[in-house]
Write an enzyme that holds these catalytic residues in place. Structure first.
Site, PDB file in Angstrom:
ATOM      1  N   ARG A  53       0.843  -1.204   0.000  1.00  0.00           N
ATOM      2  CA  ARG A  53       0.000   0.000   0.000  1.00  0.00           C
ATOM      3  C   ARG A  53       0.881   1.257   0.000  1.00  0.00           C
ATOM      4  NH1 ARG A  53      -4.665   2.688  -1.104  1.00  0.00           N
ATOM      5  NH2 ARG A  53      -5.517   3.868   0.631  1.00  0.00           N
ATOM      6  N   CYS A 291     -19.157  -1.974   7.784  1.00  0.00           N
ATOM      7  CA  CYS A 291     -19.699  -0.999   8.744  1.00  0.00           C
ATOM      8  C   CYS A 291     -21.098  -1.406   9.178  1.00  0.00           C
ATOM      9  CB  CYS A 291     -19.725   0.396   8.124  1.00  0.00           C
ATOM     10  SG  CYS A 291     -18.069   1.101   7.993  1.00  0.00           S
TER      11      CYS A 291
HETATM   12  N1  LIG Z   1     -14.650   2.453   5.107  1.00  0.00           N
HETATM   13  C1  LIG Z   1     -15.668   3.122   5.605  1.00  0.00           C
HETATM   14  O1  LIG Z   1     -16.640   3.419   4.901  1.00  0.00           O
HETATM   15  C2  LIG Z   1     -15.675   3.554   7.038  1.00  0.00           C
HETATM   16  C3  LIG Z   1     -16.479   4.643   7.414  1.00  0.00           C
HETATM   17  C4  LIG Z   1     -16.473   5.051   8.731  1.00  0.00           C
HETATM   18  C5  LIG Z   1     -15.720   4.365   9.672  1.00  0.00           C
HETATM   19  N2  LIG Z   1     -14.957   3.289   9.291  1.00  0.00           N
HETATM   20  C6  LIG Z   1     -14.176   2.612  10.313  1.00  0.00           C
HETATM   21  O2  LIG Z   1     -12.828   3.076  10.187  1.00  0.00           O
HETATM   22  C7  LIG Z   1     -11.899   2.016  10.484  1.00  0.00           C
HETATM   23  C8  LIG Z   1     -10.979   1.793   9.305  1.00  0.00           C
HETATM   24  O3  LIG Z   1     -11.753   1.354   8.211  1.00  0.00           O
HETATM   25  P1  LIG Z   1     -11.198   1.360   6.725  1.00  0.00           P
HETATM   26  O4  LIG Z   1     -12.349   1.072   5.847  1.00  0.00           O
HETATM   27  O5  LIG Z   1     -10.363   2.553   6.474  1.00  0.00           O
HETATM   28  O6  LIG Z   1     -10.230   0.078   6.768  1.00  0.00           O
HETATM   29  P2  LIG Z   1      -9.204  -0.379   5.643  1.00  0.00           P
HETATM   30  O7  LIG Z   1      -9.084  -1.843   5.744  1.00  0.00           O
HETATM   31  O8  LIG Z   1      -9.568   0.248   4.330  1.00  0.00           O
HETATM   32  O9  LIG Z   1      -7.834   0.301   6.082  1.00  0.00           O
HETATM   33  C9  LIG Z   1      -7.180  -0.023   7.238  1.00  0.00           C
HETATM   34  C10 LIG Z   1      -5.685   0.077   6.988  1.00  0.00           C
HETATM   35  O10 LIG Z   1      -5.030  -0.131   8.234  1.00  0.00           O
HETATM   36  C11 LIG Z   1      -3.851  -0.871   8.009  1.00  0.00           C
HETATM   37  N3  LIG Z   1      -3.453  -1.450   9.284  1.00  0.00           N
HETATM   38  C12 LIG Z   1      -3.995  -2.484   9.950  1.00  0.00           C
HETATM   39  N4  LIG Z   1      -3.367  -2.660  11.129  1.00  0.00           N
HETATM   40  C13 LIG Z   1      -2.399  -1.712  11.196  1.00  0.00           C
HETATM   41  C14 LIG Z   1      -1.424  -1.375  12.153  1.00  0.00           C
HETATM   42  N5  LIG Z   1      -1.309  -2.030  13.305  1.00  0.00           N
HETATM   43  N6  LIG Z   1      -0.572  -0.369  11.879  1.00  0.00           N
HETATM   44  C15 LIG Z   1      -0.669   0.319  10.718  1.00  0.00           C
HETATM   45  N7  LIG Z   1      -1.592   0.059   9.771  1.00  0.00           N
HETATM   46  C16 LIG Z   1      -2.449  -0.946  10.013  1.00  0.00           C
HETATM   47  C17 LIG Z   1      -4.229  -1.852   6.919  1.00  0.00           C
HETATM   48  O11 LIG Z   1      -3.080  -2.312   6.247  1.00  0.00           O
HETATM   49  C18 LIG Z   1      -5.136  -0.987   6.045  1.00  0.00           C
HETATM   50  O12 LIG Z   1      -4.417  -0.356   5.001  1.00  0.00           O
HETATM   51  C19 LIG Z   1     -12.771   0.821  10.856  1.00  0.00           C
HETATM   52  O13 LIG Z   1     -12.978   0.823  12.236  1.00  0.00           O
HETATM   53  C20 LIG Z   1     -14.083   1.110  10.159  1.00  0.00           C
HETATM   54  O14 LIG Z   1     -15.172   0.472  10.782  1.00  0.00           O
HETATM   55  C21 LIG Z   1     -14.903   2.889   7.994  1.00  0.00           C
END
Ligand SMILES: NC(=O)c1ccc[n+]([C@@H]2O[C@H](COP(=O)([O-])OP(=O)(O)OC[C@H]3O[C@@H](n4cnc5c(N)ncnc54)[C@H](O)[C@@H]3O)[C@@H](O)[C@H]2O)c1
Length: 456
Positions: A53, A291
């Site tokens: 990424r 979500c």
């Molecule tokens: N995608 C949405 O529409 C959305 C909207 C609101 C809230 N959220 C919430 O936000 C949070 C993130 O969701 P997302 O969709 O961005 O997830 P995602 O999977 O798209 O991204 C998460 C990123 O975190 C990285 N990651 C995981 N563990 C890590 C660590 N220890 N150190 C560094 N990087 C790490 C992964 O490699 C990944 O790139 C979740 O709790 C989700 O429920 C998501």
């Protein structure tokens, strides 16, 4: 209390996915505070442990489609890295890692726990470096991942304290750290409601920190902020937003099952009912993703641990989870009614993601629908212009085509996701794939009614 300088701080975003990347870009792009017009000289560190990424972002490619290549090329105060040594300079850490559920539908806090462990070790090292240079500002750690009320202070804070050997929230001692929670509300694929256009709920571990965090977000969120009264209140506000949406869709899904038995078109009913000012127009359909179909389980898990067994929330989950099976049954029934052969018949499935205009296939219920159809020995030809076919194969063992194979009419078409590429098709274009006998099952209500689609 010595807090970081809001205008000049270094902000580290941990987890650069659908949430973290747009946040990092929004902070780095904002050079003037929205409410005070003061200059902002912030430096942003975007950290992700996925090296692939980071390498893609450093080559100006965002596979989530949220940030355009030109925007990534133009950033100048933002470092993408997977090296933890780059994080020691940060004053503010914002955690945006996944919070999924496990196979038993219980919260999987492993990512947020790991991120907290990392931050704990970083602020320990940071403290040593700053003590030498005699300029100690207490770090602020803000969680944005969706959680149940209590996760930030009851689970994450003790991990940070353990790793850093630094105590939490000491107002009269600079050897401390503070926390906050600010839920993310973005809607991937939605160009009208980007991160800065959605009001942001903020909270902090004490009054001064709450104000700091609120003003920090207020400096770049155009829609403004709302300062919640506590971290737990902010955590609860996010989880109920998605729980409410899940239940509202479940109600309409249940109504659509009832209306089907009565031979009534649910979309027509909704159009009529929506003429009342306070009717909320939710559409029936599949509820997947990470979500809406996941967050209610965070709430019910916490409720159950307190001895309360939620009924309504879980009923909504059950209804939404069985929709794919019900839709598969409807399709088979309609095929039988039409005298179509089931065994071996090709069915064109349009859309594979969990929602429209977004490449995200996590927890897509279209995959469950495909499994149900395959059990009847139907042969799905899946088309999704946004999906990465390699990823789809890896996750679900299905082949996804980028384009509809042309010069062919299909006996059955299932419209599963309303990507713009499908919803903008005109009758003439649909007619390239259908003839007068084609059975069209339109889950999204996008096919012209004159083509007699079956809707749920
Ligand atoms: N995608 C949405 O529409 C959305 C909207 C609101 C809230 N959220 C919430 O936000 C949070 C993130 O969701 P997302 O969709 O961005 O997830 P995602 O999977 O798209 O991204 C998460 C990123 O975190 C990285 N990651 C995981 N563990 C890590 C660590 N220890 N150190 C560094 N990087 C790490 C992964 O490699 C990944 O790139 C979740 O709790 C989700 O429920 C998501």
């Amino acid at each position: 209390m010595l807090l970081p300088n809001k205008q000049n701080c270094t902000v580290c975003i941990i987890g650069l996915g659908y949430v973290g990347l747009p946040l990092a870009i929004a902070i780095s792009n904002c050079k003037k505070c929205i409410y005070s017009n003061e200059e902002l000289n912030r430096y942003v560190i975007g950290y992700d442990l996925n090296e692939n990424r980071i390498s893609e972002l450093n080559n100006s490619y965002d596979r989530t489609n949220e940030i355009k290549e030109v925007e990534l090329k133009n950033i100048n105060n933002l470092l993408f890295t997977s090296k933890t040594k780059d994080l020691f300079k940060a004053d503010v850490f914002i955690i945006t890692v996944p919070t999924p559920i496990d196979s038993a539908k219980s919260p999987d806090l492993s990512f947020i726990n790991n991120a907290s462990t990392l931050v704990g070790s970083i602020i320990k090292e940071r403290q040593n470096i700053l003590e030498e240079s005699n300029s100690i500002k207490s770090p602020i750690i803000i969680y944005e991942s969706t959680v149940y009320p209590g996760v930030t202070e009851e689970i994450c804070v003790p991990i940070i304290e353990r790793e850093s050997k630094i105590e939490y929230n000491l107002i009269h001692n600079n050897k401390t750290f503070f926390c906050g929670y600010s839920p993310e509300r973005i809607n991937p694929g939605d160009r009208d409601h980007t991160i800065i256009d959605i009001k942001k709920v903020t909270s902090g571990s004490n009054r001064e920190v709450s104000i700091w965090i609120n003003e920090f977000y207020g400096s770049f969120i155009k829609a403004g902020t709302f300062m919640a009264s506590s971290i737990k209140v902010a955590e609860a506000s996010k989880v109920i937003e998605n729980t409410q949406r899940d239940i509202n869709i479940a109600l309409i899904n249940e109504l659509s099952i009832i209306f089907k038995m009565m031979n009534i078109d649910t979309h027509d009913v909704l159009e009529a009912a929506s003429t009342k000012w306070n009717f909320q127009n939710f559409k029936p359909g599949l509820v997947g993703g990470h979500c809406i179909g996941v967050d209610p389980y965070y709430l019910t898990h916490k409720a159950q641990s307190l001895g309360y067994h939620p009924e309504m929330v879980l009923a909504g989950r059950r209804i939404n989870d069985k929709m794919d099976k019900w839709i598969a049954d409807q399709l088979i029934l309609e095929m039988i009614r039409k005298g179509l052969t089931i065994n071996g018949t090709e069915i064109l499935v349009l859309g594979f993601t969990f929602k429209e205009n977004c490449p995200d296939v996590r927890n897509t219920r279209v995959a469950n629908l495909i499994i149900s159809l395959s059990k009847y020995n139907l042969k799905p030809i899946i088309v999704d212009p946004l999906v990465d076919p390699i990823l789809a194969f890896k996750e679900y063992k299905v082949e996804v085509n980028k384009e509809i194979p042309t010069h062919k009419k299909y006996p059955v078409i299932l419209i599963a996701v309303a990507h713009e590429q499908f919803s903008c098709l005109e009758i003439k274009e649909w007619q390239e794939y259908v003839d007068k006998d084609t059975l069209i099952l339109d889950l999204k209500g996008i096919v012209p009614k004159s083509m007699n689609p079956i809707r749920i």
